[in-house]
Scaffold this active site. Structure first.
Site, mmCIF file in Angstrom:
data_model
loop_
_atom_site.group_PDB
_atom_site.id
_atom_site.type_symbol
_atom_site.label_atom_id
_atom_site.label_comp_id
_atom_site.label_asym_id
_atom_site.label_seq_id
_atom_site.Cartn_x
_atom_site.Cartn_y
_atom_site.Cartn_z
ATOM 1 N N LYS A 275 -12.986 9.384 9.144
ATOM 2 C CA LYS A 275 -14.005 10.232 8.557
ATOM 3 C C LYS A 275 -14.976 9.438 7.687
ATOM 4 C CE LYS A 275 -10.598 13.936 7.851
ATOM 5 N NZ LYS A 275 -9.930 14.746 6.801
ATOM 6 N N GLY A 276 -14.512 8.274 7.212
ATOM 7 C CA GLY A 276 -15.194 7.551 6.139
ATOM 8 C C GLY A 276 -16.657 7.228 6.327
ATOM 9 N N ASP B 241 -11.540 -3.849 6.200
ATOM 10 C CA ASP B 241 -10.509 -4.320 5.282
ATOM 11 C C ASP B 241 -9.679 -5.385 6.004
ATOM 12 O OD1 ASP B 241 -8.772 -4.475 3.126
ATOM 13 O OD2 ASP B 241 -7.736 -2.615 3.556
ATOM 14 N N LYS C 159 -14.416 -6.173 2.799
ATOM 15 C CA LYS C 159 -13.431 -6.652 1.827
ATOM 16 C C LYS C 159 -12.728 -7.842 2.464
ATOM 17 C CE LYS C 159 -10.962 -3.015 0.195
ATOM 18 N NZ LYS C 159 -9.732 -2.235 -0.068
ATOM 19 N N PHE D 165 -9.445 -1.138 -4.387
ATOM 20 C CA PHE D 165 -9.519 0.081 -3.578
ATOM 21 C C PHE D 165 -10.693 0.921 -4.054
ATOM 22 C CE2 PHE D 165 -8.477 4.031 -1.564
ATOM 23 C CZ PHE D 165 -7.989 3.602 -0.329
ATOM 24 N N VAL D 166 -11.614 1.203 -3.148
ATOM 25 C CA VAL D 166 -12.843 1.900 -3.535
ATOM 26 C C VAL D 166 -12.934 3.282 -2.896
ATOM 27 C CG1 VAL D 166 -14.167 -0.193 -4.015
ATOM 28 C CG2 VAL D 166 -14.133 0.719 -1.687
ATOM 29 N N ARG E 216 -14.565 11.724 -1.546
ATOM 30 C CA ARG E 216 -15.554 11.409 -0.515
ATOM 31 C C ARG E 216 -16.963 11.827 -0.926
ATOM 32 N NH1 ARG E 216 -12.861 9.846 4.223
ATOM 33 N NH2 ARG E 216 -10.900 10.901 4.645
HETATM 34 P P1 IMP Z 1 -8.687 -1.934 8.318
HETATM 35 O O1 IMP Z 1 -8.199 -1.573 9.686
HETATM 36 O O2 IMP Z 1 -7.616 -2.511 7.447
HETATM 37 O O3 IMP Z 1 -9.924 -2.812 8.345
HETATM 38 O O4 IMP Z 1 -9.014 -0.604 7.575
HETATM 39 C C1 IMP Z 1 -10.096 0.110 7.864
HETATM 40 C C2 IMP Z 1 -10.037 1.486 7.267
HETATM 41 O O5 IMP Z 1 -9.139 1.627 6.155
HETATM 42 C C3 IMP Z 1 -11.403 1.794 6.744
HETATM 43 O O6 IMP Z 1 -12.244 2.264 7.766
HETATM 44 C C4 IMP Z 1 -11.097 2.822 5.695
HETATM 45 O O7 IMP Z 1 -11.031 4.098 6.278
HETATM 46 C C5 IMP Z 1 -9.745 2.413 5.147
HETATM 47 N N1 IMP Z 1 -9.923 1.619 3.921
HETATM 48 C C6 IMP Z 1 -9.742 0.291 3.754
HETATM 49 N N2 IMP Z 1 -9.992 -0.098 2.497
HETATM 50 C C7 IMP Z 1 -10.361 1.024 1.842
HETATM 51 C C8 IMP Z 1 -10.761 1.285 0.463
HETATM 52 O O8 IMP Z 1 -10.864 0.410 -0.399
HETATM 53 N N3 IMP Z 1 -11.053 2.587 0.194
HETATM 54 C C9 IMP Z 1 -10.983 3.582 1.098
HETATM 55 N N4 IMP Z 1 -10.623 3.387 2.377
HETATM 56 C C10 IMP Z 1 -10.308 2.114 2.740
HETATM 57 MG MG MG Z 2 -12.444 4.136 8.406
#
Ligand code: IMP
Ligand code: MG
Length: 177
Positions: A46-47, A106, A134, A155-156, A168
């Protein structure tokens, strides 16, 4: 002022005006690169919904929009970790200029999986646009073509990003306590 921050949010990392300016710049770059074309924006739920909504209103090229939703099941040892698509595209990306729009990279697991999945469906081109990066926690190399901000390992929340489905709606990006 800290007293105006919602309960649970420690500080503002990126204020509303800086988000607005950077999103306009990204839209400008994308508009230049895709002049004369009609890219398919694939946004990750959803982000990415707030970022997507602001981004498209500053584009000067026509676009088509679709959504995917991915769920990750922890860190896998296989390529791109253990990720599943829980809501797939409704548009065929074959032969299209696809731009993936996501909130934050991330570990890179989910984007890595999505990119590989989309690439297998033969788009004409495939690029990635992410609001936040990140890099401290990266496990998979992911090339981000359009990046808003590089942030520290915190964490944001806000501007579409959540913590347990909260925050959100905040117009800024903040750090949770
Ligand atoms: P990844 O697969 O570890 O790159 O994670 C990606 C997803 O994790 C992002 O699209 C976000 O939905 C969630 N995510 C990662 N870090 C954060 C954060 O600091 N705040 C909120 N959601 C996060
Ligand atoms: Mg996401």
């Amino acid at each position: 002022m800290p007293s105006e921050l919602p309960e649970g949010v420690a500080e503002v990392l990126i204020q509303e005006s800086d988000l607005a300016q950077r999103v306009r710049e990204l839209a400008e770059e994308i508009s230049r690169d895709y002049a004369g074309r009609r890219p398919l924006l694939v946004a990750c739920l959803k982000g990415a919904f707030v970022f997507l909504a602001d981004l498209v209103r500053h584009l000067r090229v026509p676009v088509e929009i679709d959504f995917v939703r991915l769920a990750s099941y922890g860190s896998g040892t296989e390529s791109c970790g253990r990720v599943a698509i829980t809501k797939d595209l409704e548009t065929d990306p074959q032969g299209r200029d696809v731009i993936v729009v996501d909130d934050i990279v991330d570990t890179g697991e989910t984007l890595c999986y999505l990119i590989h999945t989309l690439r297998a469906r033969s788009p004409a081109s495939l690029r990635v646009c992410a609001l936040l990066d990140k890099p401290a926690r990266r496990r998979r190399a992911v090339r981000v073509d359009y990046l808003g901000f590089t942030i520290p390992d915190r964490f944001v929340v806000g501007y579409g990003l959540d913590c347990g489905e909260k925050y959100r709606e905040l117009p800024f990006v903040g750090i949770v306590k």
